[in-house]
Design a protein around this motif. Sequence first.
Motif, PDB file in Angstrom:
ATOM      1  N   GLY A  86       0.822  -1.201   0.000  1.00  0.00           N
ATOM      2  CA  GLY A  86       0.000   0.000   0.000  1.00  0.00           C
ATOM      3  C   GLY A  86       0.853   1.247   0.000  1.00  0.00           C
ATOM      4  N   GLU A  87       0.189   2.379   0.071  1.00  0.00           N
ATOM      5  CA  GLU A  87       0.880   3.668   0.109  1.00  0.00           C
ATOM      6  C   GLU A  87       0.803   4.193   1.541  1.00  0.00           C
ATOM      7  OE1 GLU A  87       0.965   7.211  -3.096  1.00  0.00           O
ATOM      8  OE2 GLU A  87      -0.901   7.033  -1.992  1.00  0.00           O
ATOM      9  N   VAL A 108      -2.878   2.358   5.502  1.00  0.00           N
ATOM     10  CA  VAL A 108      -2.345   3.053   4.335  1.00  0.00           C
ATOM     11  C   VAL A 108      -2.841   4.497   4.294  1.00  0.00           C
ATOM     12  CG1 VAL A 108      -2.127   0.936   2.992  1.00  0.00           C
ATOM     13  CG2 VAL A 108      -4.254   2.238   2.897  1.00  0.00           C
ATOM     14  N   LYS A 109      -2.188   5.300   3.486  1.00  0.00           N
ATOM     15  CA  LYS A 109      -2.562   6.701   3.321  1.00  0.00           C
ATOM     16  C   LYS A 109      -3.920   6.779   2.640  1.00  0.00           C
ATOM     17  CE  LYS A 109      -1.036  11.062   1.276  1.00  0.00           C
ATOM     18  NZ  LYS A 109       0.028  11.763   0.500  1.00  0.00           N
ATOM     19  N   LEU A 110      -4.781   7.655   3.164  1.00  0.00           N
ATOM     20  CA  LEU A 110      -6.112   7.839   2.598  1.00  0.00           C
ATOM     21  C   LEU A 110      -6.215   9.217   1.957  1.00  0.00           C
ATOM     22  CD1 LEU A 110      -8.328   6.352   5.458  1.00  0.00           C
ATOM     23  CD2 LEU A 110      -7.589   5.224   3.346  1.00  0.00           C
ATOM     24  N   PHE A 171     -10.427   7.349   0.676  1.00  0.00           N
ATOM     25  CA  PHE A 171     -10.080   6.102   0.001  1.00  0.00           C
ATOM     26  C   PHE A 171      -8.567   6.003  -0.150  1.00  0.00           C
ATOM     27  CE2 PHE A 171     -14.269   7.177  -1.817  1.00  0.00           C
ATOM     28  CZ  PHE A 171     -14.956   5.995  -1.557  1.00  0.00           C
ATOM     29  N   PRO A 172      -8.018   4.793  -0.153  1.00  0.00           N
ATOM     30  CA  PRO A 172      -6.592   4.637  -0.456  1.00  0.00           C
ATOM     31  C   PRO A 172      -6.362   4.716  -1.951  1.00  0.00           C
ATOM     32  CG  PRO A 172      -7.578   2.492  -0.079  1.00  0.00           C
ATOM     33  CD  PRO A 172      -8.659   3.508   0.189  1.00  0.00           C
ATOM     34  N   ARG A 173      -5.165   5.115  -2.318  1.00  0.00           N
ATOM     35  CA  ARG A 173      -4.803   5.106  -3.735  1.00  0.00           C
ATOM     36  C   ARG A 173      -4.891   3.666  -4.249  1.00  0.00           C
ATOM     37  NH1 ARG A 173      -2.583   9.779  -6.162  1.00  0.00           N
ATOM     38  NH2 ARG A 173      -0.667   9.753  -4.943  1.00  0.00           N
TER      39      ARG A 173
END
Length: 352
Positions: A86-87, A108-110, A171-173
């Motif tokens: 994930g990011e 993860v980053k959202l 949302f995550p990338r």
Amino acid sequence: MLVTLLVAGVLAGAAVGGWFFQRDHHLRAFAATPVSLPAPVTVDVPPGIGPRTLARRLAERGVVTDAELLYLYLRREGLGPRLKAGEYEFSGALTPAQVVEHLVSGKVKLYRITVPEGLRAQEVFALLAASELRLDARKLEALSTDATFLRLTKVPAKSLEGFLFPDTYAFPRGESEEAVLDRMVMRAYAEYQRAAEATKPRVHLGMVEAITLASIVEKETGAPEERARIACVFHNRLARGMRLETDPTVLYALYLLRGAYPKNLTREDLRTAHPYNTYKVAGLPPGPIANPGAAALRAALAPDDCDDLFFVSRNDGTHVFCPTYACHEALVKQWQVDFFRAAPAKPPEAKP
């Protein structure tokens, strides 16, 4: 000779033990020493990345100070298989142990995106495509009328129009177009159910009808305090068998016919035959004309109690209301004839 060998072995074992002790102490110190990041750092962790490659990537981005020590720490703790793709975003002062904990947690980053009330489906798709989510507008549009996807999301209509609930989402990338649309539809269902709990006894609308009326209310006024009264006008008209005669439905009809919205409505536009033209067709149009918010849904199902059958714009986003046609004619003269005659100006463009 044997004694000499035994002594040598003991000394060698002690040396190895000392080395392992030193290394372990060094790793513990490394894992507990924070690194201060001057600005947030985003690191992409692709699926299948190895611990060594990940350690090197984190060191290159300045999240940790030593790639080899981080790799050894991951091996010692047996954390390699637990790292999640994930990011990730790192900020502030973080120890390597906290960095690894973050990667194991999968937090993860959202990316946050706000969908305003009253947008049409195509406008929502354009907003999502232009966001940091990088969604495919053409795929979103295709899904919105795809029979299989509509069946999976349990949308009882021919498109997602009206079911893309306006809200702020995170949302995550890499989130799929299907997942994003599904979440918006689920929010629409939840808000409809909340609104339905307060339905007034005189209101008898199914879900699609309620969302359709709410979408008209949403497009008719930008004044929150007017929504329930405008809904009352439409309910009164429906009860008397009167046409709704609401401009936003004509604009939507013209969009479906021409693929674009006109800047202003003409008399000819109002006479254009189309199921969505409520100047020509009695009752509600076949479906929603936009995506209403919670307040408009509540207004559609729990309108004010009033005798009004008409409303006229004050040209400032608000309206005046009337129970009779004679009253309506007088207000049209006041606000749509005399108003512009007294202060010549270009009439405001029709809002799609």
